[in-house]
Design a protein around this motif. Structure first.
Motif, PDB file in Angstrom:
ATOM      1  N   ASP A  78       0.837  -1.192   0.000  1.00 33.44           N
ATOM      2  CA  ASP A  78       0.000   0.000   0.000  1.00 33.44           C
ATOM      3  C   ASP A  78       0.878   1.249   0.000  1.00 33.44           C
ATOM      4  N   VAL A  79       0.490   2.230  -0.764  1.00 35.83           N
ATOM      5  CA  VAL A  79       1.251   3.471  -0.836  1.00 35.83           C
ATOM      6  C   VAL A  79       0.341   4.656  -0.529  1.00 35.83           C
ATOM      7  N   LEU A  80       0.930   5.720  -0.050  1.00 40.22           N
ATOM      8  CA  LEU A  80       0.179   6.938   0.200  1.00 40.22           C
ATOM      9  C   LEU A  80      -0.067   7.652  -1.123  1.00 40.22           C
ATOM     10  N   PRO A  81      -1.232   8.244  -1.273  1.00 39.32           N
ATOM     11  CA  PRO A  81      -1.461   9.004  -2.507  1.00 39.32           C
ATOM     12  C   PRO A  81      -0.630  10.293  -2.495  1.00 39.32           C
TER      13      PRO A  81
ATOM     14  N   TRP B 177       1.529  15.964  -7.467  1.00 40.18           N
ATOM     15  CA  TRP B 177       2.744  16.602  -7.982  1.00 40.18           C
ATOM     16  C   TRP B 177       3.358  17.558  -6.965  1.00 40.18           C
ATOM     17  N   GLU B 178       2.515  18.262  -6.223  1.00 36.51           N
ATOM     18  CA  GLU B 178       3.033  19.193  -5.218  1.00 36.51           C
ATOM     19  C   GLU B 178       3.767  18.434  -4.114  1.00 36.51           C
ATOM     20  N   ASP B 179       3.218  17.286  -3.713  1.00 40.21           N
ATOM     21  CA  ASP B 179       3.879  16.452  -2.698  1.00 40.21           C
ATOM     22  C   ASP B 179       5.234  15.961  -3.196  1.00 40.21           C
ATOM     23  N   LEU B 180       5.265  15.498  -4.435  1.00 40.12           N
ATOM     24  CA  LEU B 180       6.519  15.012  -5.013  1.00 40.12           C
ATOM     25  C   LEU B 180       7.552  16.123  -5.122  1.00 40.12           C
ATOM     26  N   ASP B 181       7.093  17.323  -5.447  1.00 43.97           N
ATOM     27  CA  ASP B 181       7.994  18.474  -5.519  1.00 43.97           C
ATOM     28  C   ASP B 181       8.580  18.769  -4.136  1.00 43.97           C
TER      29      ASP B 181
END
Length: 102
Positions: free
Chosen positions: A13-16, A19-23
């Motif tokens: 399971d992964v957290l959603p 793009w802002e989070d990845l940045d």
């Protein structure tokens, strides 16, 4: 390692993440974190939780000395022996690989 498995990674399971989070994560990954004491991050993590649920989760910051009381005998002291066994197996496999020119 059968002797050390709490099941933390039993599912994928992964957290959603948007793009802002990845940045944010990318920028944080490029920062120099060496000068920040782990105790500060542990305290921030603990205080970020709902105090009423912190106890239910068992999420309490544990200092390095207490952690090492468990980690040393369970992992650190066992690794040299475990590695010696694995290294011997690898060397045996290498020694038994058929040679190309034979």
């Amino acid at each position: 390692m059968d002797w050390f498995n709490g099941g933390l990674f039993d599912n994928d399971d992964v957290l959603p993440l948007g793009w802002e989070d990845l940045d944010d994560l990318t920028r944080a990954a490029h920062l120099y974190w060496f000068d920040i004491a782990p105790s500060i991050l542990g305290t921030l993590s603990e205080r970020g939780l709902d105090p009423a649920k912190r106890g239910q989760l068992g999420a309490h910051y544990t200092d390095r000395d207490k952690i090492m009381q468990i980690v040393n005998p369970v992992i650190v002291e066992r690794l040299p022996n475990d590695w010696a066994e694995v290294k011997a197996q690898i060397e045996d496999l290498i020694d038994n690989v058929p040679k190309a020119n034979q």
